[in-house]
Design an enzyme around this catalytic site. Structure first.
Site, PDB file in Angstrom:
ATOM      1  N   TYR A   1       0.809  -1.216   0.000  1.00 28.87           N
ATOM      2  CA  TYR A   1       0.000   0.000   0.000  1.00 28.87           C
ATOM      3  C   TYR A   1       0.842   1.265   0.000  1.00 28.87           C
ATOM      4  O   TYR A   1       0.298   2.363  -0.035  1.00 28.87           O
ATOM      5  CB  TYR A   1      -0.930   0.024   1.216  1.00 28.87           C
ATOM      6  CG  TYR A   1      -2.198  -0.754   1.007  1.00 28.87           C
ATOM      7  CD1 TYR A   1      -2.172  -2.131   0.895  1.00 28.87           C
ATOM      8  CD2 TYR A   1      -3.431  -0.110   0.935  1.00 28.87           C
ATOM      9  CE1 TYR A   1      -3.329  -2.862   0.708  1.00 28.87           C
ATOM     10  CE2 TYR A   1      -4.594  -0.823   0.745  1.00 28.87           C
ATOM     11  CZ  TYR A   1      -4.545  -2.193   0.631  1.00 28.87           C
ATOM     12  OH  TYR A   1      -5.693  -2.903   0.450  1.00 28.87           O
TER      13      TYR A   1
ATOM     14  N   LYS B   1       3.870 -14.284   5.452  1.00 32.60           N
ATOM     15  CA  LYS B   1       4.241 -15.280   4.430  1.00 32.60           C
ATOM     16  C   LYS B   1       5.778 -15.300   4.379  1.00 32.60           C
ATOM     17  O   LYS B   1       6.395 -15.140   3.317  1.00 32.60           O
ATOM     18  CB  LYS B   1       3.612 -14.852   3.086  1.00 32.60           C
ATOM     19  CG  LYS B   1       3.749 -15.853   1.966  1.00 32.60           C
ATOM     20  CD  LYS B   1       2.656 -16.881   1.945  1.00 32.60           C
ATOM     21  CE  LYS B   1       2.922 -17.918   0.874  1.00 32.60           C
ATOM     22  NZ  LYS B   1       2.011 -19.057   0.924  1.00 32.60           N
TER      23      LYS B   1
END
Ligand code: NAD
Length: 337
Positions: free
Chosen positions: A125, A172
């Site tokens: 973002y 992740k």
């Protein structure tokens, strides 16, 4: 009683309808709130050259608290998302999205009571993207130690304040060893400062599976920005959908409360959309302001209206309008002892 000055941004699409509903409910709760209404969104561009005019930011900086309706972000070129810009300009680093089973809202799950804490300022973002020649593009994922430690500490502090028992860091790091690896390293380090609260970490894909299998096992989730965006919508789905999912963007200088959902343009102007996500965001705002009494009155009235099932919007299986639902909540509040 001194009134709290609060910035109200109605937004666009269905925003003005749900903002009006929430304002009426909050006013009826007896909370001493004085509204300062300011406008943002695409419609402001001709007059101000930007969808986020400076008076909006000034108002929030002055009042330090805002209730905001959704604002449309056109896909593709043009201006950056007002929502993302607002969070970055005001350094509203923590996005808090509770997902709690509501009595009277039919879902596949009972006893869900978790909070998604999403980092709000960086990750993909950050908006650092470029084309590489004609046929490729790159987005840069930014993860810093400062922002990661800050959001994990926020999640643990929230857990302590709300008597919660566990924080799960979602990542992740098996694939993005450097960026998500740094987030995980920070989470593990901060967790050591909170020996009274359990800590675990989980890979984001496994997290999604476990959430739909047994959401009652989770308490506070803390995630980088993009995973937080996706997983918080998933969690909204566990408890009845976007119509009942509130949120808050919190920084050191200001806090902006807003529903998780967007401007739902196809429903705009039809008095059809569920105002509860905005009203529940208003309850979070009143709690932030220390107005626990008013927040509790609205909560009780909302639960009664849901349990009675007479004034529900379409997404909850009813046919009531936005304003009907607000009227029913106000009526219930007025009849509380
Ligand atoms: P959306 O959340 O606006 O709506 C998707 C669908 O969910 C709707 O068509 C509707 O069927 C349902 N829905 C959403 N809110 C509901 C409610 N309160 N009651 C009942 N049903 C509801 O998502 P979208 O269509 O992907 O986004 C529309 C616009 O909103 C986009 O421009 C997007 O960028 C913007 N957006 C803004 C914010 C924000 O202001 N914070 C957040 C998300 C999306």
């Amino acid at each position: 009683m001194v009134a709290h000055k609060v910035t109200l941004i109605p937004g666009d699409g269905v925003g003005p309808e749900i903002a009006l509903a929430a304002r009426r409910v909050i006013d009826a709760s007896g909370a001493p709130v004085e509204w300062e209404v300011v406008e943002a969104g695409e419609a402001l561009i001709p007059a101000y050259g930007t969808p986020l005019p400076e008076p909006v930011l000034e108002s929030i900086r002055r009042n330090r608290v805002a209730l905001k309706g959704p604002i449309t972000t056109p896909v593709g070129g043009g201006f950056r998302s007002v929502n993302v810009t607002l969070r970055q300009e005001l350094n509203l680093f923590a996005n808090v999205r509770p997902a709690r089973t509501l009595p009277g809202v039919a879902t596949r799950y009972q006893n869900v009571d978790l909070v998604v804490v999403r980092e709000n300022t960086e990750d993909l973002y950050a908006g650092i993207e470029h084309r590489v020649g004609r046929d490729a593009a790159e987005s840069i994922k930014i993860i810093t130690r400062e922002a990661s430690e800050r959001i994990v500490r926020f999640a643990f502090d929230l857990a302590r304040k709300q008597n919660r028992r566990k924080v799960t860091a979602v990542h992740k790091a098996n694939i993005m060893k450097l960026s998500d690896g740094l987030f995980l390293e920070c989470a593990r380090k901060v967790a050591e400062e909170y020996p009274d609260i359990a800590f675990e970490d989980m890979i984001v894909d496994a997290m999604c599976m476990k959430l739909v299998q047994s959401p009652e096992n989770y308490d506070v989730l803390v995630l980088p920005n993009l995973y937080g965006d996706i997983v918080s919508d998933l969690c909204a789905g566990l408890v009845g959908g976007l119509g009942v999912a509130p949120g808050a963007n919190i920084g050191l200088e200001a806090a902006v409360f807003e529903p998780v959902h967007g401007s739902a343009p196809k429903h705009a102007g039809k008095n059809r959309i569920n105002p509860l996500a905005m009203i529940l965001s208003g309850i979070m705002m009143l709690q932030h302001l220390g107005e626990e009494g008013a927040a509790g009155r609205i909560q009780e009235a909302v639960v009664t209206v849901l349990q009675e099932g007479k004034a529900l919007t379409y997404d909850l299986g009813g046919s009531a309008g936005t304003s009907d639902m607000a009227d029913a909540i106000i009526e219930k509040m007025n009849s509380l002892p």
